[in-house]
Scaffold this active site. Structure first.
Site, PDB file in Angstrom:
ATOM      1  N   HIS A  12      21.090  48.909  28.241  1.00 36.79           N
ATOM      2  CA  HIS A  12      20.984  47.484  28.534  1.00 36.79           C
ATOM      3  C   HIS A  12      19.689  47.183  29.287  1.00 36.79           C
ATOM      4  O   HIS A  12      19.435  47.780  30.341  1.00 36.79           O
ATOM      5  CB  HIS A  12      22.189  47.059  29.391  1.00 36.79           C
ATOM      6  CG  HIS A  12      22.228  45.609  29.717  1.00 36.79           C
ATOM      7  ND1 HIS A  12      22.288  45.137  31.007  1.00 36.79           N
ATOM      8  CD2 HIS A  12      22.204  44.511  28.914  1.00 36.79           C
ATOM      9  CE1 HIS A  12      22.323  43.814  30.982  1.00 36.79           C
ATOM     10  NE2 HIS A  12      22.274  43.412  29.723  1.00 36.79           N
ATOM     11  N   GLU A  39      18.510  47.601  24.313  1.00 36.20           N
ATOM     12  CA  GLU A  39      18.515  46.135  24.197  1.00 36.20           C
ATOM     13  C   GLU A  39      17.486  45.616  25.172  1.00 36.20           C
ATOM     14  O   GLU A  39      17.308  46.183  26.258  1.00 36.20           O
ATOM     15  CB  GLU A  39      19.908  45.606  24.578  1.00 36.20           C
ATOM     16  CG  GLU A  39      20.063  44.082  24.511  1.00 36.20           C
ATOM     17  CD  GLU A  39      19.888  43.367  25.849  1.00 36.20           C
ATOM     18  OE1 GLU A  39      20.042  42.150  25.889  1.00 36.20           O
ATOM     19  OE2 GLU A  39      19.571  44.034  26.877  1.00 36.20           O
ATOM     20  N   ASP A  41      15.385  41.601  26.389  1.00 34.55           N
ATOM     21  CA  ASP A  41      15.406  40.137  26.295  1.00 34.55           C
ATOM     22  C   ASP A  41      13.996  39.613  26.064  1.00 34.55           C
ATOM     23  O   ASP A  41      13.043  40.131  26.648  1.00 34.55           O
ATOM     24  CB  ASP A  41      15.956  39.548  27.600  1.00 34.55           C
ATOM     25  CG  ASP A  41      17.282  40.187  27.961  1.00 34.55           C
ATOM     26  OD1 ASP A  41      18.263  39.938  27.250  1.00 34.55           O
ATOM     27  OD2 ASP A  41      17.326  40.948  28.955  1.00 34.55           O
ATOM     28  N   HIS A  54      14.032  38.970  31.309  1.00 34.45           N
ATOM     29  CA  HIS A  54      15.358  38.349  31.227  1.00 34.45           C
ATOM     30  C   HIS A  54      15.391  36.921  31.757  1.00 34.45           C
ATOM     31  O   HIS A  54      15.849  35.996  31.084  1.00 34.45           O
ATOM     32  CB  HIS A  54      16.377  39.198  31.992  1.00 34.45           C
ATOM     33  CG  HIS A  54      17.760  38.633  31.945  1.00 34.45           C
ATOM     34  ND1 HIS A  54      18.217  37.704  32.869  1.00 34.45           N
ATOM     35  CD2 HIS A  54      18.772  38.816  31.067  1.00 34.45           C
ATOM     36  CE1 HIS A  54      19.455  37.371  32.553  1.00 34.45           C
ATOM     37  NE2 HIS A  54      19.820  38.029  31.474  1.00 34.45           N
ATOM     38  N   GLU A 114      17.062  40.563  22.000  1.00 30.32           N
ATOM     39  CA  GLU A 114      17.831  39.354  22.320  1.00 30.32           C
ATOM     40  C   GLU A 114      16.873  38.207  22.634  1.00 30.32           C
ATOM     41  O   GLU A 114      16.133  38.259  23.619  1.00 30.32           O
ATOM     42  CB  GLU A 114      18.766  39.582  23.514  1.00 30.32           C
ATOM     43  CG  GLU A 114      19.628  38.349  23.746  1.00 30.32           C
ATOM     44  CD  GLU A 114      20.487  38.393  24.999  1.00 30.32           C
ATOM     45  OE1 GLU A 114      20.584  39.440  25.659  1.00 30.32           O
ATOM     46  OE2 GLU A 114      21.038  37.321  25.334  1.00 30.32           O
TER      47      GLU A 114
HETATM   48  O1  G3P Z   1      22.759  41.145  24.766  1.00 31.54           O
HETATM   49  C1  G3P Z   1      23.768  41.550  25.639  1.00 31.54           C
HETATM   50  C2  G3P Z   1      23.461  41.165  27.055  1.00 31.54           C
HETATM   51  O2  G3P Z   1      22.163  41.574  27.368  1.00 31.54           O
HETATM   52  C3  G3P Z   1      23.601  39.675  27.285  1.00 31.54           C
HETATM   53  O3  G3P Z   1      23.490  39.347  28.629  1.00 31.54           O
HETATM   54  O4  G3P Z   1      22.282  38.256  30.442  1.00 31.54           O
HETATM   55  O5  G3P Z   1      22.122  40.719  30.177  1.00 31.54           O
HETATM   56  O6  G3P Z   1      20.967  39.213  28.573  1.00 31.54           O
HETATM   57  P1  G3P Z   1      22.142  39.380  29.486  1.00 31.54           P
HETATM   58 MG    MG Z   2      20.229  40.675  27.162  1.00 32.74          MG
END
Ligand code: G3P
Ligand code: MG
Length: 254
Positions: A12, A39, A41, A54, A114
């Site tokens: 993450h 993953e 952002d 993020h 994302e």
């Molecule tokens: O994509 C899963 C997760 O990353 C979504 O929440 O706020 O960590 O981007 P966040």
């Molecule tokens: Mg995310």
């Protein structure tokens, strides 16, 4: 398009419990810890470069004032996005999407990109991100395999734009809690996966989503016992800040 195969554990924001989130060091750390996918952002800089970060603001991870969307790439690239996490990471920058994908490719990882909301700039975000993806996938063709990729977003406007602009990229719908209309929304947006928060998912909900033929991913789980419960429910992928802990549990899980 080959069917998308998601791994049981996805790092993450890289490996956000072990290295500064959404940095190249974080992606490298995730790979060292055994994650097959990461993953991260993506937001748009003032001058239209997709960057890996993020929050909409810079404060938490760089200490700088201002918003990502009003800061040019040159400034973003000069900020320190590592020291806030630990002084040993001082000098880590806010990477461009292209740099992050280059790193993913060098390491042989898969990536869940994302896309965070970009009010008024949705098309620019999706177009520039898909160009960066195409460059990363095309670069060094023949030398390194193209990384498996999944685009995701909590914004239906973004997913709809992605469906039109880059239909070849698989899409996932992100939601804190599966919306009432998840089935029709996923079908309309052509999504292959649903990504929901761990606190919102029930066993019955997981069964329904899986029996609709969607991949199911859950965020964010750092407790291996909890992860094993989700795998038992048929969850395909779990986003974790500490991927090595979940991978050890997964090995035990069998
Ligand atoms: O994509 C899963 C997760 O990353 C979504 O929440 O706020 O960590 O981007 P966040
Ligand atoms: Mg995310």
């Amino acid at each position: 398009m080959a069917p998308l195969c998601l791994p049981p554990v996805i790092g993450h924001r890289g490996a956000a419990g072990r290295a500064p989130e959404n940095t190249l060091a974080g992606i490298r750390r995730a790979a060292r810890l055994g994650a097959a996918w990461v993953e991260f952002d993506v937001r748009l800089s003032a001058d239209g470069t997709p960057v890996v970060i993020h929050d909409p603001t810079l404060k938490r991870t760089t200490g700088a004032p201002g918003r990502v969307s009003t800061t040019p790439m040159e400034t973003l690239a000069s900020l320190d996005a590592g020291a806030w996490f630990d002084p040993q990471f001082a000098g880590e920058t806010v990477p461009s999407l292209e740099a992050a994908l280059g790193c993913v490719r060098e390491l042989g990882l898969g990536a869940n990109v994302e896309l965070k909301p970009a009010p008024g700039r949705t098309a620019a975000l999706v177009e520039s991100s898909s160009r960066a993806i195409a460059r990363a996938v095309g670069a060094g063709r023949g030398r390194l395999a193209a990384p498996p990729l999944l685009l995701s977003s909590a914004s239906r406007v973004i997913l709809d734009a992605a469906r039109r602009i880059a239909p070849e990229l698989p899409r996932g719908l992100v939601a804190r809690r599966a919306p009432r209309d998840w089935r029709s929304a996923a079908a309309r947006l052509g999504c292959v996966s649903l990504h929901v928060s761990a606190s919102s998912l029930t066993h019955a909900g997981a069964r329904e989503i899986k029996s609709a033929g969607l991949r199911l991913a859950v965020f964010t789980v750092n407790d291996p016992k909890r992860a094993s419960v989700f795998w038992g429910w048929g969850v395909d992928s779990i986003f974790s800040d500490v991927p090595e802990l979940l991978l050890a549990a997964r090995r035990a899980y069998g």
